[in-house]
Design a protein around this motif. Sequence first.
Motif, PDB file in Angstrom:
ATOM      1  N   THR A  13       0.828  -1.219   0.000  1.00  0.00           N
ATOM      2  CA  THR A  13       0.000   0.000   0.000  1.00  0.00           C
ATOM      3  C   THR A  13       0.857   1.263   0.000  1.00  0.00           C
ATOM      4  N   ARG A  14       2.114   1.104  -0.395  1.00  0.00           N
ATOM      5  CA  ARG A  14       2.952   2.303  -0.500  1.00  0.00           C
ATOM      6  C   ARG A  14       2.456   3.177  -1.649  1.00  0.00           C
ATOM      7  N   PRO A  15       2.778   4.473  -1.598  1.00  0.00           N
ATOM      8  CA  PRO A  15       2.294   5.373  -2.649  1.00  0.00           C
ATOM      9  C   PRO A  15       2.662   4.860  -4.039  1.00  0.00           C
ATOM     10  N   GLY A  16       1.697   4.950  -4.938  1.00  0.00           N
ATOM     11  CA  GLY A  16       1.951   4.555  -6.320  1.00  0.00           C
ATOM     12  C   GLY A  16       1.662   3.089  -6.602  1.00  0.00           C
ATOM     13  N   ARG A  17       1.412   2.298  -5.572  1.00  0.00           N
ATOM     14  CA  ARG A  17       1.113   0.877  -5.804  1.00  0.00           C
ATOM     15  C   ARG A  17      -0.393   0.697  -5.973  1.00  0.00           C
ATOM     16  N   VAL A  22      -3.410  -5.786  -8.125  1.00  0.00           N
ATOM     17  CA  VAL A  22      -2.474  -6.914  -8.006  1.00  0.00           C
ATOM     18  C   VAL A  22      -3.178  -8.129  -7.399  1.00  0.00           C
ATOM     19  N   VAL A  23      -4.001  -7.892  -6.385  1.00  0.00           N
ATOM     20  CA  VAL A  23      -4.742  -8.998  -5.763  1.00  0.00           C
ATOM     21  C   VAL A  23      -5.655  -9.655  -6.808  1.00  0.00           C
ATOM     22  N   GLU A  24      -6.354  -8.850  -7.592  1.00  0.00           N
ATOM     23  CA  GLU A  24      -7.260  -9.418  -8.596  1.00  0.00           C
ATOM     24  C   GLU A  24      -6.494 -10.237  -9.627  1.00  0.00           C
ATOM     25  N   ALA A  25      -5.342  -9.716 -10.046  1.00  0.00           N
ATOM     26  CA  ALA A  25      -4.531 -10.442 -11.028  1.00  0.00           C
ATOM     27  C   ALA A  25      -4.070 -11.777 -10.453  1.00  0.00           C
ATOM     28  N   ARG A 136      14.315  -4.593  -0.278  1.00  0.00           N
ATOM     29  CA  ARG A 136      14.195  -3.136  -0.131  1.00  0.00           C
ATOM     30  C   ARG A 136      12.775  -2.743   0.254  1.00  0.00           C
ATOM     31  N   THR A 137      11.922  -3.745   0.432  1.00  0.00           N
ATOM     32  CA  THR A 137      10.507  -3.448   0.674  1.00  0.00           C
ATOM     33  C   THR A 137      10.265  -2.946   2.087  1.00  0.00           C
ATOM     34  N   LYS A 138      11.020  -3.463   3.046  1.00  0.00           N
ATOM     35  CA  LYS A 138      10.803  -3.059   4.436  1.00  0.00           C
ATOM     36  C   LYS A 138      12.139  -2.651   5.043  1.00  0.00           C
ATOM     37  N   ASP A 139      12.140  -1.507   5.744  1.00  0.00           N
ATOM     38  CA  ASP A 139      13.368  -1.016   6.382  1.00  0.00           C
ATOM     39  C   ASP A 139      13.588  -1.687   7.731  1.00  0.00           C
ATOM     40  N   GLY A 140      14.839  -1.680   8.167  1.00  0.00           N
ATOM     41  CA  GLY A 140      15.153  -2.059   9.537  1.00  0.00           C
ATOM     42  C   GLY A 140      15.141  -3.543   9.821  1.00  0.00           C
ATOM     43  N   LEU A 141      15.173  -4.347   8.789  1.00  0.00           N
ATOM     44  CA  LEU A 141      15.163  -5.802   9.015  1.00  0.00           C
ATOM     45  C   LEU A 141      16.548  -6.281   9.434  1.00  0.00           C
ATOM     46  N   VAL A 185       5.194 -12.991  -0.685  1.00  0.00           N
ATOM     47  CA  VAL A 185       5.855 -11.979  -1.505  1.00  0.00           C
ATOM     48  C   VAL A 185       5.098 -10.658  -1.470  1.00  0.00           C
ATOM     49  N   ILE A 186       5.872  -9.605  -1.549  1.00  0.00           N
ATOM     50  CA  ILE A 186       5.299  -8.285  -1.821  1.00  0.00           C
ATOM     51  C   ILE A 186       5.814  -7.843  -3.196  1.00  0.00           C
ATOM     52  N   GLY A 187       7.098  -7.525  -3.258  1.00  0.00           N
ATOM     53  CA  GLY A 187       7.651  -6.924  -4.470  1.00  0.00           C
ATOM     54  C   GLY A 187       7.563  -7.800  -5.709  1.00  0.00           C
ATOM     55  N   ALA A 188       7.699  -9.099  -5.553  1.00  0.00           N
ATOM     56  CA  ALA A 188       7.690  -9.976  -6.737  1.00  0.00           C
ATOM     57  C   ALA A 188       6.388  -9.839  -7.515  1.00  0.00           C
ATOM     58  N   LEU A 189       5.325  -9.407  -6.842  1.00  0.00           N
ATOM     59  CA  LEU A 189       4.069  -9.169  -7.568  1.00  0.00           C
ATOM     60  C   LEU A 189       3.761  -7.691  -7.717  1.00  0.00           C
ATOM     61  N   SER A 190       3.944  -6.918  -6.641  1.00  0.00           N
ATOM     62  CA  SER A 190       3.490  -5.522  -6.722  1.00  0.00           C
ATOM     63  C   SER A 190       4.388  -4.682  -7.634  1.00  0.00           C
ATOM     64  N   GLN A 191       5.623  -5.122  -7.822  1.00  0.00           N
ATOM     65  CA  GLN A 191       6.515  -4.350  -8.698  1.00  0.00           C
ATOM     66  C   GLN A 191       6.682  -5.003 -10.059  1.00  0.00           C
ATOM     67  N   ALA A 192       5.942  -6.072 -10.299  1.00  0.00           N
ATOM     68  CA  ALA A 192       6.082  -6.763 -11.584  1.00  0.00           C
ATOM     69  C   ALA A 192       5.412  -5.954 -12.691  1.00  0.00           C
ATOM     70  N   PRO A 193       6.009  -5.912 -13.877  1.00  0.00           N
ATOM     71  CA  PRO A 193       5.356  -5.218 -14.984  1.00  0.00           C
ATOM     72  C   PRO A 193       4.026  -5.871 -15.336  1.00  0.00           C
ATOM     73  N   ASP A 194       3.951  -7.180 -15.167  1.00  0.00           N
ATOM     74  CA  ASP A 194       2.707  -7.898 -15.465  1.00  0.00           C
ATOM     75  C   ASP A 194       2.427  -8.864 -14.307  1.00  0.00           C
ATOM     76  N   PRO A 195       1.556  -8.468 -13.362  1.00  0.00           N
ATOM     77  CA  PRO A 195       1.311  -9.316 -12.185  1.00  0.00           C
ATOM     78  C   PRO A 195       0.711 -10.681 -12.523  1.00  0.00           C
ATOM     79  N   VAL A 196      -0.010 -10.781 -13.644  1.00  0.00           N
ATOM     80  CA  VAL A 196      -0.552 -12.086 -14.040  1.00  0.00           C
ATOM     81  C   VAL A 196       0.594 -13.037 -14.378  1.00  0.00           C
ATOM     82  N   GLU A 197       1.511 -12.567 -15.231  1.00  0.00           N
ATOM     83  CA  GLU A 197       2.649 -13.408 -15.605  1.00  0.00           C
ATOM     84  C   GLU A 197       3.528 -13.698 -14.396  1.00  0.00           C
ATOM     85  N   ALA A 198       3.688 -12.712 -13.542  1.00  0.00           N
ATOM     86  CA  ALA A 198       4.524 -12.908 -12.351  1.00  0.00           C
ATOM     87  C   ALA A 198       3.905 -13.946 -11.413  1.00  0.00           C
TER      88      ALA A 198
END
Length: 207
Positions: A13-17, A22-25, A136-141, A185-198
Amino acid sequence: MRPFPRLHLITDTRPGREPLAVVEAALGVAGEHLAVQVRVEDDATDREAYELAARVRALCAEARAICLVNDRLHVALAVGADGGHVGALDLPVDAARRVLGPYAILGATAREPATARAAVDAGASYLGVGPAYATRTKDGLPTPIGVEGVAAVARAVGVPVIAIAGVTAERIPELRAAGAHGVAVIGALSQAPDPVEATKALWDALR
Ligand SMILES: Cc1ncc(COP(=O)(O)OP(=O)(O)O)c(N)n1
Ligand SMILES: Cc1ncsc1CCOP(=O)(O)O
Ligand SMILES: [Mg+2]
């Protein structure tokens, strides 16, 4: 009983996501084999969390997928989610179990065998184990535990181990070989160019 999902999508739910798109895909590809965990930023209001969770819960119900809520167990209860997930800064696992009741799915975060066993003894029904890799999705890990760390936890407990952080489709075989039941996963789907393919790539690697 249904098999526990191997693929867990955590909302971004970061800005721009676009978490709902993504959930629907992902639901369109993995359907009932998916667990969707509603996770909002710490500064989101309960109302925002509730509104997102209610929509995700409805999409999951339609697809017969599992819906979980991170941290905010009152939101999980309010939307009728299947369960929740807690970590070290959230309600203790035994308290979370009391809130959710005996039948809900309850996930707990663990990075080493002793805390993993304690979480299971306190009522966790699965474990989110990591950080498996750098992310890079979560800081302080803390430092990533790697596949060896995931394997150590998997050997220590009898509940499903869900590896988290930096997970990609390419890394799934080594995580499964280490004893992980599945991945979150977060980034593997939310940052994918095509979430269906991902989603297809992740799901193909898991089944
Ligand atoms: C499946 C899964 N594993 C680990 C986490 C992390 O939970 P937590 O440590 O409480 O951190 P936040 O996600 O709340 O920032 C998770 N959410 N899901
Ligand atoms: C919420 C959380 N907790 C540990 S790692 C993480 C985020 C993982 O995100 P990504 O899959 O993008 O590495
Ligand atoms: Mg948490």
